[in-house]
Scaffold this motif. Sequence first.
Motif, PDB file in Angstrom:
ATOM      1  N   ALA A  46      51.533  41.602  37.850  1.00  0.00           N
ATOM      2  CA  ALA A  46      51.113  42.841  38.524  1.00  0.00           C
ATOM      3  C   ALA A  46      51.593  44.060  37.746  1.00  0.00           C
ATOM      4  CB  ALA A  46      51.661  42.865  39.948  1.00  0.00           C
ATOM      5  N   HIS A  77      52.975  46.107  45.827  1.00  0.00           N
ATOM      6  CA  HIS A  77      53.604  45.761  47.099  1.00  0.00           C
ATOM      7  C   HIS A  77      53.884  44.258  47.121  1.00  0.00           C
ATOM      8  CE1 HIS A  77      52.723  49.720  48.914  1.00  0.00           C
ATOM      9  NE2 HIS A  77      51.590  49.644  48.228  1.00  0.00           N
ATOM     10  N   GLU A  91      55.365  41.335  49.623  1.00  0.00           N
ATOM     11  CA  GLU A  91      55.681  41.065  51.029  1.00  0.00           C
ATOM     12  C   GLU A  91      56.011  39.591  51.215  1.00  0.00           C
ATOM     13  OE1 GLU A  91      52.576  44.393  52.898  1.00  0.00           O
ATOM     14  OE2 GLU A  91      52.334  42.245  53.309  1.00  0.00           O
ATOM     15  N   THR A 133      53.018  37.698  49.379  1.00  0.00           N
ATOM     16  CA  THR A 133      51.837  38.464  48.994  1.00  0.00           C
ATOM     17  C   THR A 133      52.222  39.480  47.929  1.00  0.00           C
ATOM     18  OG1 THR A 133      50.903  38.237  51.216  1.00  0.00           O
ATOM     19  CG2 THR A 133      49.982  39.961  49.804  1.00  0.00           C
ATOM     20  N   ARG A 144      50.471  42.478  45.942  1.00  0.00           N
ATOM     21  CA  ARG A 144      49.274  43.311  45.961  1.00  0.00           C
ATOM     22  C   ARG A 144      49.454  44.501  45.020  1.00  0.00           C
ATOM     23  NH1 ARG A 144      49.574  44.338  50.775  1.00  0.00           N
ATOM     24  NH2 ARG A 144      48.321  42.612  51.577  1.00  0.00           N
ATOM     25  N   ASP A 145      48.460  44.785  44.212  1.00  0.00           N
ATOM     26  CA  ASP A 145      48.533  45.932  43.308  1.00  0.00           C
ATOM     27  C   ASP A 145      47.225  46.705  43.355  1.00  0.00           C
ATOM     28  OD1 ASP A 145      46.610  45.109  41.107  1.00  0.00           O
ATOM     29  OD2 ASP A 145      47.983  43.409  41.008  1.00  0.00           O
ATOM     30  N   ASN A 146      47.241  47.914  42.801  1.00  0.00           N
ATOM     31  CA  ASN A 146      46.017  48.718  42.699  1.00  0.00           C
ATOM     32  C   ASN A 146      45.613  48.873  41.241  1.00  0.00           C
ATOM     33  OD1 ASN A 146      48.086  50.356  41.859  1.00  0.00           O
ATOM     34  ND2 ASN A 146      47.464  52.158  43.041  1.00  0.00           N
ATOM     35  N   ASP A 191      42.431  37.296  45.774  1.00  0.00           N
ATOM     36  CA  ASP A 191      41.386  38.226  46.194  1.00  0.00           C
ATOM     37  C   ASP A 191      41.472  39.451  45.290  1.00  0.00           C
ATOM     38  OD1 ASP A 191      39.368  39.482  47.562  1.00  0.00           O
ATOM     39  OD2 ASP A 191      40.681  40.282  49.130  1.00  0.00           O
ATOM     40  N   SER A 192      40.354  39.814  44.685  1.00  0.00           N
ATOM     41  CA  SER A 192      40.393  40.926  43.743  1.00  0.00           C
ATOM     42  C   SER A 192      39.040  41.609  43.673  1.00  0.00           C
ATOM     43  CB  SER A 192      40.797  40.431  42.347  1.00  0.00           C
ATOM     44  OG  SER A 192      40.926  41.514  41.447  1.00  0.00           O
ATOM     45  N   SER A 229      44.259  43.754  42.868  1.00  0.00           N
ATOM     46  CA  SER A 229      44.244  42.316  43.152  1.00  0.00           C
ATOM     47  C   SER A 229      45.313  41.980  44.176  1.00  0.00           C
ATOM     48  CB  SER A 229      44.479  41.506  41.868  1.00  0.00           C
ATOM     49  OG  SER A 229      43.557  41.871  40.856  1.00  0.00           O
ATOM     50  N   THR A 230      45.076  40.877  44.882  1.00  0.00           N
ATOM     51  CA  THR A 230      46.040  40.363  45.851  1.00  0.00           C
ATOM     52  C   THR A 230      46.196  38.872  45.623  1.00  0.00           C
ATOM     53  OG1 THR A 230      45.404  42.032  47.496  1.00  0.00           O
ATOM     54  CG2 THR A 230      46.595  40.097  48.289  1.00  0.00           C
ATOM     55  N   VAL A 270      48.310  35.537  47.071  1.00  0.00           N
ATOM     56  CA  VAL A 270      49.057  35.072  48.239  1.00  0.00           C
ATOM     57  C   VAL A 270      49.480  33.629  48.004  1.00  0.00           C
ATOM     58  CG1 VAL A 270      49.061  34.721  50.737  1.00  0.00           C
ATOM     59  CG2 VAL A 270      47.724  36.593  49.733  1.00  0.00           C
TER      60      VAL A 270
END
Length: 424
Positions: free
Chosen positions: A330, A341, A343, A354, A356-358, A409-410, A416-417, A419
């Motif tokens: 990430a 993020h 989590e 999880t 998660r990035d932007n 998921d992206s 992208s995320t 998990v």
Amino acid sequence: MTQVWRRELRRLSYLIVLALSAGYVLHQPGWMLALVLCGYLGWQLLQLSRLHRWLRSPQNAPLPSTFGIWGAIFAETRQLQQRTLRYQHKLQSVINRIQDSTAALQDAVLMVDSHGNLEWWNQAAQEFLGLRSPVDVGQPVTNLIRDPAFKTYFDKADYQDALTIPSPVNKNQHLMFSITLFGRRDRLLLVHDVTRLKQLEEMRKDFVANVSHELRTPLTVLSGYVETMGMAAEMLPQRWQRMLSQMSEQSQRMEAIIKDLLALSRLETTSKQQPLPVAVKPLLEQICADARALSNDRGHRIELQLSGPANIAGFSDELRSAFSNLIFNAVKYTPDGGEIHVEWVEQDKHACLTVRDNGIGIAAHHIPRLTERFYRADPSRSKETGGTGLGLAIVKHVLMRHGGDLQIDSEMGKGSTFVCRFPL
């Protein structure tokens, strides 16, 4: 109303008129009408009895001789029997053809009813699974294939992925089971011999492990000499300094690839040991601290949220490798100043990590292949990020050893995320 019925009603009307006429002559119209109707009813019961006996007789029995509506019933029933017999012969020929074709298959085919009992199988199933006909007909398939992995796979009714287990009659033979649901929860089992593929896979694993070990020593020697020459780079011509710098970078990249290959080899070949409680909070805090150090002056905002279980059963080194690969990826693929993020939560009876990035995101057609070795969604970024293409493959194998799974998921341009789900 058909012509046969009209004739029958006309015949009954004639009988009634005749009975009434005779009754008026004899001054007993009611009794004559009752006598004629009883006779007509007796005739119908006689024809019904004849029809019953004829239906119970062999199909080639001759038609009873009669007339009126009963003659039509007998004739139409014979036509219906003949049509049914032709359909039966046609269906039987189709069934025989299917059975002959499946018997010629090298793969085993089994049909199991909704209660899990065997109904039919071909010749290959007898060879692969040791089934006996007709003794095993109607027996529960889980009693005949006594493997805990097969029973779990069969009972859970989730057949998206195939199951590979040793054959119950030959432990050196490996069989791949694929199950399809049809009808009212009936099952069709296809069993394929994958012994050769299993042997090739073992050969590949051994080859990668051996090559990685063999390359490690000469690469260490070369890296040592390059490092030694780099210490005296100021004494060398300018163009040599550039060559030494590139040699040092590529040797470090090769060392990283070999390190990841050896890690994958250990994950594939090392048997599972007794898992131990792993404290997740300090593990993720340390990885996030390392990620901030990796980000350095790129200005990433890395947030960590911990609300899941304090411990999970597993192997600390493997979990550290998987978690750090996701979080470091990430950082590598998120533009400067981006947000990441992390989590750790409990969700649907699973402990979930999880990430998660932007960042730049991943195209949808790349996602199914991301966990393949050396697969890159964008090969042009390899030099920039310094990745080996093995990180997500390591993540997948670690999760498999812990009974978990990876969800990705992206969307391009939106981030992208990833998990990681672990069963509690």
